[in-house]
Design a protein around this motif. Structure first.
Motif, mmCIF file in Angstrom:
data_model
loop_
_atom_site.group_PDB
_atom_site.id
_atom_site.type_symbol
_atom_site.label_atom_id
_atom_site.label_comp_id
_atom_site.label_asym_id
_atom_site.label_seq_id
_atom_site.Cartn_x
_atom_site.Cartn_y
_atom_site.Cartn_z
ATOM 1 N N GLU A 1 0.837 -1.203 0.000
ATOM 2 C CA GLU A 1 0.000 0.000 0.000
ATOM 3 C C GLU A 1 0.872 1.254 0.000
ATOM 4 O OE1 GLU A 1 -2.650 -0.311 3.328
ATOM 5 O OE2 GLU A 1 -3.831 -1.916 2.408
ATOM 6 N N ARG A 2 1.944 1.230 0.788
ATOM 7 C CA ARG A 2 2.855 2.365 0.825
ATOM 8 C C ARG A 2 3.501 2.584 -0.543
ATOM 9 N NH1 ARG A 2 6.367 2.234 6.101
ATOM 10 N NH2 ARG A 2 4.935 0.517 6.305
ATOM 11 N N VAL B 1 3.886 5.625 -5.615
ATOM 12 C CA VAL B 1 3.799 5.694 -7.081
ATOM 13 C C VAL B 1 2.724 6.695 -7.492
ATOM 14 C CG1 VAL B 1 3.123 4.383 -9.141
ATOM 15 C CG2 VAL B 1 4.727 3.395 -7.505
ATOM 16 N N ALA B 2 1.569 6.672 -6.817
ATOM 17 C CA ALA B 2 0.486 7.605 -7.142
ATOM 18 C C ALA B 2 0.918 9.041 -6.859
ATOM 19 C CB ALA B 2 -0.767 7.253 -6.342
ATOM 20 N N GLU B 3 1.614 9.241 -5.764
ATOM 21 C CA GLU B 3 2.073 10.591 -5.426
ATOM 22 C C GLU B 3 3.084 11.096 -6.454
ATOM 23 O OE1 GLU B 3 4.321 12.771 -1.735
ATOM 24 O OE2 GLU B 3 2.981 11.089 -1.301
ATOM 25 N N LEU C 1 2.635 14.275 -8.849
ATOM 26 C CA LEU C 1 3.674 15.296 -8.883
ATOM 27 C C LEU C 1 4.155 15.530 -10.307
ATOM 28 C CD1 LEU C 1 5.497 17.141 -7.197
ATOM 29 C CD2 LEU C 1 7.095 15.248 -7.010
ATOM 30 N N ARG C 2 4.338 14.447 -11.053
ATOM 31 C CA ARG C 2 4.759 14.583 -12.451
ATOM 32 C C ARG C 2 3.693 15.298 -13.286
ATOM 33 N NH1 ARG C 2 3.789 12.509 -16.989
ATOM 34 N NH2 ARG C 2 2.436 10.850 -16.248
ATOM 35 N N ARG C 3 2.425 14.939 -13.043
ATOM 36 C CA ARG C 3 1.322 15.565 -13.784
ATOM 37 C C ARG C 3 1.223 17.054 -13.451
ATOM 38 N NH1 ARG C 3 -3.591 16.016 -11.956
ATOM 39 N NH2 ARG C 3 -3.343 14.315 -10.486
ATOM 40 N N ARG C 4 1.346 17.385 -12.145
ATOM 41 C CA ARG C 4 1.291 18.799 -11.745
ATOM 42 C C ARG C 4 2.452 19.588 -12.337
ATOM 43 N NH1 ARG C 4 1.314 18.132 -5.871
ATOM 44 N NH2 ARG C 4 0.437 16.098 -6.110
#
Length: 191
Positions: free
Chosen positions: A54-55, A60-62, A66-69
């Motif tokens: 889960e971590r 990975v989602a974070e 961050l890459r998308r932002r």
């Protein structure tokens, strides 16, 4: 010796030592305790693996967010890098338009100069339009407080209330973002 006596004697010789019940129970209990301990360790390891997974998924989602932002920020920087420059050009466009409006179009001596100013204005408008700077002309459109600045309200029976009836100064938008709202007169219902 007869056959029966032999049988009894053999049984007595073969009779193994009796197993004490406490020895079996202690071995089984120790073995069961070891199994319970191993099962507890397995459950703890599985729970740890689930938490780590889960971590990792969150990390990975974070990173993806961050890459998308960062990509969006770069895109906005490219789109709106010219915002200050465009804001500085707006008075030049306004002055060219005023010069054409106020020029004496009947004077033969001024016609070449007026044509030159008109060509300069058209060239400037097409150049800034290539970079996404467009004029807002809201005449006869509903009043939009995000794109218009109401300078006055005039009673009018000819148009619907909250309709722009005159533009005092054009507004401009850069790539869909209003950088200067249009200054307008808005119709209101007749009392």
């Amino acid at each position: 010796m007869n056959h029966e006596e032999q049988k009894v004697e053999t049984m007595e010789q073969v009779d193994p030592q009796p197993i004490e019940p406490t020895d079996v129970n202690s071995e089984v209990t120790a073995e069961q305790a070891r199994i319970i301990e191993l099962e507890a360790q397995l459950a703890a390891a599985q729970q740890g693996a689930v938490e780590e997974r889960e971590r990792a998924i969150r990390a990975v989602a974070e990173m993806e967010n961050l890459r998308r932002r960062a990509a969006q920020d770069v895109e906005k920087a490219h789109k709106f890098a010219l915002e200050k420059f465009a804001g500085e050009l707006l008075p030049v466009l306004d002055n060219l338009e005023r010069a054409i409006e106020l020029a004496d179009k009947e004077s033969e001596a001024l016609k070449p100069m007026i044509e030159g100013v008109e060509l300069t204005l058209k060239s400037m408008q097409s150049s800034v339009a290539k970079f996404g700077l467009l004029a807002l002309d809201p005449t006869n459109q509903p009043f939009d407080p995000n794109a218009h600045q109401a300078m006055s309200m005039i009673p009018s029976a000819d148009v619907a209330p909250n309709t722009v009836i005159a533009v005092m100064q054009k507004g401009y938008e850069l790539n869909g973002r209003v950088i200067r709202p249009a200054m307008v007169m808005v119709a209101k219902a007749v009392d």
